[in-house]
Write a protein that holds these residues in place. Sequence first.
Motif, PDB file in Angstrom:
ATOM      1  N   PRO A   1       0.809  -1.217   0.000  1.00  0.00           N
ATOM      2  CA  PRO A   1       0.000   0.000   0.000  1.00  0.00           C
ATOM      3  C   PRO A   1       0.847   1.274   0.000  1.00  0.00           C
ATOM      4  O   PRO A   1       1.977   1.290   0.507  1.00  0.00           O
ATOM      5  N   ALA A   2       0.287   2.318  -0.588  1.00  0.00           N
ATOM      6  CA  ALA A   2       0.910   3.649  -0.545  1.00  0.00           C
ATOM      7  C   ALA A   2       0.341   4.378   0.671  1.00  0.00           C
ATOM      8  O   ALA A   2      -0.874   4.501   0.836  1.00  0.00           O
ATOM      9  N   ILE A   3       1.229   4.869   1.523  1.00  0.00           N
ATOM     10  CA  ILE A   3       0.806   5.500   2.783  1.00  0.00           C
ATOM     11  C   ILE A   3       1.346   6.922   2.839  1.00  0.00           C
ATOM     12  O   ILE A   3       2.526   7.173   2.606  1.00  0.00           O
ATOM     13  N   ASN A   4       0.453   7.855   3.121  1.00  0.00           N
ATOM     14  CA  ASN A   4       0.881   9.225   3.406  1.00  0.00           C
ATOM     15  C   ASN A   4       0.023   9.777   4.539  1.00  0.00           C
ATOM     16  O   ASN A   4      -0.787   9.056   5.135  1.00  0.00           O
ATOM     17  N   LYS A   5       0.177  11.066   4.831  1.00  0.00           N
ATOM     18  CA  LYS A   5      -0.530  11.651   5.969  1.00  0.00           C
ATOM     19  C   LYS A   5      -2.017  11.829   5.704  1.00  0.00           C
ATOM     20  O   LYS A   5      -2.794  12.022   6.642  1.00  0.00           O
TER      21      LYS A   5
ATOM     22  N   GLU B   1      -3.972   9.637   3.441  1.00  0.00           N
ATOM     23  CA  GLU B   1      -4.711   8.400   3.243  1.00  0.00           C
ATOM     24  C   GLU B   1      -3.777   7.215   3.049  1.00  0.00           C
ATOM     25  O   GLU B   1      -2.575   7.381   2.807  1.00  0.00           O
ATOM     26  N   VAL B   2      -4.371   6.035   3.160  1.00  0.00           N
ATOM     27  CA  VAL B   2      -3.732   4.786   2.739  1.00  0.00           C
ATOM     28  C   VAL B   2      -4.459   4.326   1.488  1.00  0.00           C
ATOM     29  O   VAL B   2      -5.688   4.216   1.477  1.00  0.00           O
ATOM     30  N   SER B   3      -3.698   4.083   0.433  1.00  0.00           N
ATOM     31  CA  SER B   3      -4.281   3.613  -0.821  1.00  0.00           C
ATOM     32  C   SER B   3      -3.734   2.217  -1.115  1.00  0.00           C
ATOM     33  O   SER B   3      -2.515   2.014  -1.139  1.00  0.00           O
ATOM     34  N   ALA B   4      -4.639   1.255  -1.302  1.00  0.00           N
ATOM     35  CA  ALA B   4      -4.205  -0.125  -1.492  1.00  0.00           C
ATOM     36  C   ALA B   4      -4.976  -0.789  -2.628  1.00  0.00           C
ATOM     37  O   ALA B   4      -6.200  -0.665  -2.718  1.00  0.00           O
ATOM     38  N   LYS B   5      -4.249  -1.481  -3.473  1.00  0.00           N
ATOM     39  CA  LYS B   5      -4.857  -2.268  -4.549  1.00  0.00           C
ATOM     40  C   LYS B   5      -5.346  -3.592  -3.967  1.00  0.00           C
ATOM     41  O   LYS B   5      -4.564  -4.334  -3.350  1.00  0.00           O
ATOM     42  N   LEU B   6      -6.628  -3.881  -4.144  1.00  0.00           N
ATOM     43  CA  LEU B   6      -7.221  -5.073  -3.556  1.00  0.00           C
ATOM     44  C   LEU B   6      -7.875  -5.955  -4.607  1.00  0.00           C
ATOM     45  O   LEU B   6      -8.428  -5.462  -5.588  1.00  0.00           O
TER      46      LEU B   6
ATOM     47  N   LEU C   1     -11.411  -6.354  -8.913  1.00  0.00           N
ATOM     48  CA  LEU C   1     -10.331  -5.467  -8.494  1.00  0.00           C
ATOM     49  C   LEU C   1     -10.889  -4.171  -7.933  1.00  0.00           C
ATOM     50  O   LEU C   1     -11.919  -3.669  -8.400  1.00  0.00           O
ATOM     51  N   GLY C   2     -10.193  -3.626  -6.955  1.00  0.00           N
ATOM     52  CA  GLY C   2     -10.605  -2.350  -6.390  1.00  0.00           C
ATOM     53  C   GLY C   2      -9.421  -1.654  -5.756  1.00  0.00           C
ATOM     54  O   GLY C   2      -8.365  -2.261  -5.526  1.00  0.00           O
ATOM     55  N   VAL C   3      -9.575  -0.380  -5.496  1.00  0.00           N
ATOM     56  CA  VAL C   3      -8.568   0.400  -4.780  1.00  0.00           C
ATOM     57  C   VAL C   3      -9.217   0.961  -3.533  1.00  0.00           C
ATOM     58  O   VAL C   3     -10.176   1.735  -3.618  1.00  0.00           O
ATOM     59  N   ALA C   4      -8.733   0.532  -2.385  1.00  0.00           N
ATOM     60  CA  ALA C   4      -9.250   1.051  -1.116  1.00  0.00           C
ATOM     61  C   ALA C   4      -8.497   2.320  -0.766  1.00  0.00           C
ATOM     62  O   ALA C   4      -7.267   2.348  -0.793  1.00  0.00           O
TER      63      ALA C   4
ATOM     64  N   ALA D   1      -5.553   3.818  11.033  1.00  0.00           N
ATOM     65  CA  ALA D   1      -4.514   3.144  11.816  1.00  0.00           C
ATOM     66  C   ALA D   1      -4.425   1.673  11.431  1.00  0.00           C
ATOM     67  O   ALA D   1      -3.325   1.111  11.317  1.00  0.00           O
ATOM     68  N   ALA D   2      -5.588   1.054  11.208  1.00  0.00           N
ATOM     69  CA  ALA D   2      -5.581  -0.353  10.797  1.00  0.00           C
ATOM     70  C   ALA D   2      -4.998  -0.514   9.401  1.00  0.00           C
ATOM     71  O   ALA D   2      -4.196  -1.423   9.145  1.00  0.00           O
ATOM     72  N   ALA D   3      -5.374   0.372   8.476  1.00  0.00           N
ATOM     73  CA  ALA D   3      -4.901   0.273   7.091  1.00  0.00           C
ATOM     74  C   ALA D   3      -3.397   0.520   6.983  1.00  0.00           C
ATOM     75  O   ALA D   3      -2.742  -0.025   6.085  1.00  0.00           O
ATOM     76  N   ARG D   4      -2.860   1.336   7.871  1.00  0.00           N
ATOM     77  CA  ARG D   4      -1.412   1.575   7.855  1.00  0.00           C
ATOM     78  C   ARG D   4      -0.621   0.297   8.117  1.00  0.00           C
ATOM     79  O   ARG D   4       0.550   0.199   7.750  1.00  0.00           O
ATOM     80  N   ARG D   5      -1.250  -0.686   8.724  1.00  0.00           N
ATOM     81  CA  ARG D   5      -0.571  -1.955   9.022  1.00  0.00           C
ATOM     82  C   ARG D   5      -0.748  -2.989   7.911  1.00  0.00           C
ATOM     83  O   ARG D   5      -0.207  -4.085   8.000  1.00  0.00           O
ATOM     84  N   TRP D   6      -1.534  -2.649   6.884  1.00  0.00           N
ATOM     85  CA  TRP D   6      -1.713  -3.591   5.790  1.00  0.00           C
ATOM     86  C   TRP D   6      -0.386  -3.853   5.079  1.00  0.00           C
ATOM     87  O   TRP D   6       0.434  -2.942   4.904  1.00  0.00           O
ATOM     88  N   ARG D   7      -0.204  -5.076   4.680  1.00  0.00           N
ATOM     89  CA  ARG D   7       0.993  -5.457   3.948  1.00  0.00           C
ATOM     90  C   ARG D   7       0.602  -6.269   2.716  1.00  0.00           C
ATOM     91  O   ARG D   7      -0.425  -6.947   2.698  1.00  0.00           O
TER      92      ARG D   7
END
Length: 325
Positions: free
Chosen positions: A277-281, A283-288, A294-297, A308-314
């Motif tokens: 995921p791409a993380i900045n101050k 938002e968290v943007s993640a390809k799912l 397909l989607g982008v969260a 906070a939860a999305a920042r831990r996505w890997r």
Amino acid sequence: MISPSLPPDLRAALDKKLEGLARDDIAARAAQISKTYRDGGNSHAIASPVDALAYALVRMPATYAAVSACLNALCEARPDFAPQRLLDVGAGPGTASWAAAETFASLQAFMLLDINAALQTLALKLGKENPRLATMTCRRDAHALDEVEAADVVIASYLIGEVSEAERRALAERLWSKTRDTLLVVEPGTPAGYARIIQLRAQLIASGAHVAAPCPHDRACPLVPPDWCHFAQRLPRLRAHIQIKGAELPFEDEKFSYVVLTRGPATQRLSRVLAQPAINKVEVSAKLCTANGLGVAKVQSRDKTAYAAARRWRWGEAVEDVNRP
């Protein structure tokens, strides 16, 4: 969840095998075997105990890390799964069996199939260092897969790429016929490895299989070239691993593609993170990959709990399907 690192008893067994051997000779054999595989060869290049040990030192850590990641995904999708019998097809030095033994305390019987005598001998010797794996049985005759008893979980790791495309379809059906419950197939995380996984996935879904991981659906893969579905597992390199490979970094990243197929449909359909995921101050943007395709969260920082939860996505994780504006 099991660690991507080799279990201590397996590390100790490999170190014991190295005693009294010249590291340069082992490194030379490992380099030649690796070149053979890169050139399209197969396990016939492994002909002696030294060859088998060289191969194990180079490939067991990465293969174990990849298989353990796949088994962790299986346990996440099916936390109550408690297999008793394992069939490890194309077992090599027994890497997948070690990972399965670490994952499932319920496993009581381990059957390993591999046509390579040197690798099978090494698998049996390494297995003696583990009380549960010490009871493993091995076969390497041509008809073994057709004759052995079906198992609750069947694993074929880095195997289907060693046979021709014509043989692959027959092999997939044979693997599925020996699967009482769950089949795990792992391949290198290359476009070619992914293509083999997708072909097998489609073939066995048509035969009644259901996907437990990594996909949250049984439909056709929504990715289009040049994109492909693969994951990466970071693992520490052992001292002998570094010496034999001539590596500099104390870790490596094993990239792999895989599919877990089951006899029954999955009870939960979590989305899968397909890239880091791409993380900045903001938002968290993640390809799912989701149950709907397909989607982008995009998880906004103003939603502090979700952010906070999305920042831990890997990359490779299963996550709750979120899609926040």
